[in-house]
Design a protein around this motif. Sequence first.
Motif, PDB file in Angstrom:
ATOM      1  N   ASP A  79     -34.926   9.200 -49.774  1.00  0.00           N
ATOM      2  CA  ASP A  79     -36.262   9.383 -50.193  1.00  0.00           C
ATOM      3  C   ASP A  79     -36.961  10.026 -48.803  1.00  0.00           C
ATOM      4  OD1 ASP A  79     -38.485   7.705 -52.251  1.00  0.00           O
ATOM      5  OD2 ASP A  79     -38.901   8.553 -50.263  1.00  0.00           O
ATOM      6  N   HIS A  80     -37.322  11.196 -48.935  1.00  0.00           N
ATOM      7  CA  HIS A  80     -38.274  11.674 -47.899  1.00  0.00           C
ATOM      8  C   HIS A  80     -39.175  10.777 -47.093  1.00  0.00           C
ATOM      9  CE1 HIS A  80     -40.021  15.433 -46.076  1.00  0.00           C
ATOM     10  NE2 HIS A  80     -41.165  14.534 -46.150  1.00  0.00           N
ATOM     11  N   VAL A  81     -40.062  10.001 -48.078  1.00  0.00           N
ATOM     12  CA  VAL A  81     -41.241   9.384 -47.475  1.00  0.00           C
ATOM     13  C   VAL A  81     -40.482   7.973 -46.896  1.00  0.00           C
ATOM     14  CG1 VAL A  81     -43.346   7.892 -48.464  1.00  0.00           C
ATOM     15  CG2 VAL A  81     -42.586   9.882 -49.466  1.00  0.00           C
ATOM     16  N   ALA A  93     -37.718   8.055 -45.131  1.00  0.00           N
ATOM     17  CA  ALA A  93     -37.242   8.686 -43.879  1.00  0.00           C
ATOM     18  C   ALA A  93     -38.178   8.958 -42.983  1.00  0.00           C
ATOM     19  CB  ALA A  93     -36.462  10.153 -44.461  1.00  0.00           C
ATOM     20  N   HIS A  94     -39.465   9.027 -43.490  1.00  0.00           N
ATOM     21  CA  HIS A  94     -40.752   9.258 -42.268  1.00  0.00           C
ATOM     22  C   HIS A  94     -40.831   8.023 -41.654  1.00  0.00           C
ATOM     23  CE1 HIS A  94     -42.367  13.347 -42.563  1.00  0.00           C
ATOM     24  NE2 HIS A  94     -42.658  13.328 -43.603  1.00  0.00           N
ATOM     25  N   LEU A  95     -40.356   6.872 -42.391  1.00  0.00           N
ATOM     26  CA  LEU A  95     -40.686   5.585 -41.426  1.00  0.00           C
ATOM     27  C   LEU A  95     -39.302   5.142 -40.724  1.00  0.00           C
ATOM     28  CD1 LEU A  95     -42.321   3.551 -44.253  1.00  0.00           C
ATOM     29  CD2 LEU A  95     -43.272   4.209 -42.333  1.00  0.00           C
ATOM     30  N   VAL A 127     -48.304   8.756 -43.389  1.00  0.00           N
ATOM     31  CA  VAL A 127     -49.459   9.807 -43.361  1.00  0.00           C
ATOM     32  C   VAL A 127     -48.934  11.227 -43.381  1.00  0.00           C
ATOM     33  CG1 VAL A 127     -51.315   8.309 -42.563  1.00  0.00           C
ATOM     34  CG2 VAL A 127     -49.627   9.346 -40.997  1.00  0.00           C
ATOM     35  N   SER A 128     -48.785  11.879 -44.596  1.00  0.00           N
ATOM     36  CA  SER A 128     -48.289  13.186 -44.476  1.00  0.00           C
ATOM     37  C   SER A 128     -49.236  14.137 -45.216  1.00  0.00           C
ATOM     38  CB  SER A 128     -46.737  13.068 -45.135  1.00  0.00           C
ATOM     39  OG  SER A 128     -46.906  12.951 -46.633  1.00  0.00           O
ATOM     40  N   GLY A 129     -48.597  15.289 -45.859  1.00  0.00           N
ATOM     41  CA  GLY A 129     -49.643  16.239 -46.784  1.00  0.00           C
ATOM     42  C   GLY A 129     -49.444  15.549 -47.884  1.00  0.00           C
ATOM     43  N   LEU A 157     -43.342  15.882 -37.942  1.00  0.00           N
ATOM     44  CA  LEU A 157     -43.290  16.738 -39.059  1.00  0.00           C
ATOM     45  C   LEU A 157     -42.051  16.664 -39.738  1.00  0.00           C
ATOM     46  CD1 LEU A 157     -45.390  19.533 -37.176  1.00  0.00           C
ATOM     47  CD2 LEU A 157     -46.248  18.444 -39.170  1.00  0.00           C
ATOM     48  N   ASP A 158     -42.005  17.417 -40.842  1.00  0.00           N
ATOM     49  CA  ASP A 158     -40.768  17.234 -41.932  1.00  0.00           C
ATOM     50  C   ASP A 158     -39.510  17.898 -41.005  1.00  0.00           C
ATOM     51  OD1 ASP A 158     -41.972  16.351 -43.970  1.00  0.00           O
ATOM     52  OD2 ASP A 158     -41.963  18.097 -45.071  1.00  0.00           O
ATOM     53  N   ASN A 159     -38.525  16.890 -41.104  1.00  0.00           N
ATOM     54  CA  ASN A 159     -37.217  17.217 -40.131  1.00  0.00           C
ATOM     55  C   ASN A 159     -35.983  16.673 -40.657  1.00  0.00           C
ATOM     56  OD1 ASN A 159     -36.524  14.652 -38.413  1.00  0.00           O
ATOM     57  ND2 ASN A 159     -38.819  14.741 -38.743  1.00  0.00           N
TER      58      ASN A 159
HETATM   59 ZN    ZN Z   1     -43.128  14.827 -45.072  1.00  0.00          ZN
END
Ligand code: ZN
Length: 370
Positions: free
Chosen positions: A111-113, A115-117, A145-147, A338-340
């Motif tokens: 899950d991308h969200v 993964a941000h954490l 906090v993303s787009g 940022l997305d990576n």
């Molecule tokens: Zn993102």
Amino acid sequence: MSLILGLETSCDETGAAIVEDGVVVRSNVVWSQHKLHERYRGVVPEIASRAHLERLMPVVQEALANAGCGFAELDAIAVGNRPGLIGSLIVGVSAAKALAWSLQRPLIGVDHVQAHLHAAVLQSDPSSTGSPSSPILYPALGLVVSGGHTSLYRLDGPLQLTLLGRTIDDAVGEAYDKAAVILDLPYPGGPNLDRLAANPDADPGRFALPRSLLGDASLDFSFSGLKTALLYAVRGHPVGRGPNARFTRSAAELTDADRRDLAAAFQHAAIDALIAKIERALDAGPDGGIGGRANGSAFRSVVIGGGVSANSLLRRRAGELEQRRGLPVRIPAFAYCLDNAAMIAGLAHHRHVAGDFDTLALPAIATTGS
Ligand code: ZN
Ligand code: KG4
């Protein structure tokens, strides 16, 4: 040791990364599509998916070369399979399946969200600090906090998230991007608005913009009122109603000082609202105030992630919060805000150690409940 290849194609960055044991980033290649979308001032989904298709395998080859390893050394293939633009996700998911199948390695959908954490624990060169990154202390309060997302979570482990609050309208990154359009700033809006607002001559107090807190107890967010207040500050209140409504001014009439001060006012209002909600959630405790703090249970750290965690004011305020509350506030190194794909490979490590793998039926999913 685990060596995981991660792929990220959820929006407009084509990413591949190789991460060791969930923390050490051996390589992290991000090919940004910004130039392709610039003239449209936003991401065009069809252009995004086609560009992923063209760039993904060269980006994977580059990630392997930078890490100095071959396909044979990989232990698993991870891919961000949710949420995002469906056409873009499908490219990454299909490539990950083909690699996993042909290399006979486990496939892990991430899950991308979430993964941000995970991004806050990533580090590129552990030898330079001499020590591995310290683990996150749980229960942690997580803020993405993303787009596409502005959400607060209770975290009990890297893969155990409970949603506490979310935006009821725009995500904060989306509000930044729209505010940049209102101020007639170039694409990509968020970083450009931040740069203008951070100008030492900018006066955030010259224009009063609202901080929407949604009552005394809510952990939800709202940014559409702030966006509208900025629009009216730039263009005046509309005259007339419905389709006949007309604005009396245009952004072209703003002086450089107006534009800078409006950017600063927006930035302070948006970041104040984020910090206020973190403080509110910390006060309520991990059990949401239901006997939580009274029982002595408290969050042990704060973790922030997502594109807006690159914001200069948020990073400064996070440092102040750490001092004020006396608990660790973890925010990713700039390269991982940022997305990576490093965050995808990093989080997948925890599923790899648990032996929790996906099958080749792994779907690409455009939306999640969070
Ligand atoms: Zn993102
Ligand atoms: O996490 P991300 O790369 O993609 C999504 O998952 O959405 O976040 C992108 C968002 C965009 O809205 C962008 O304008 C915003 O993050 N952003 C920023 C900054 N850098 C990126 N917003 C405010 N200040 C920044 N420095």
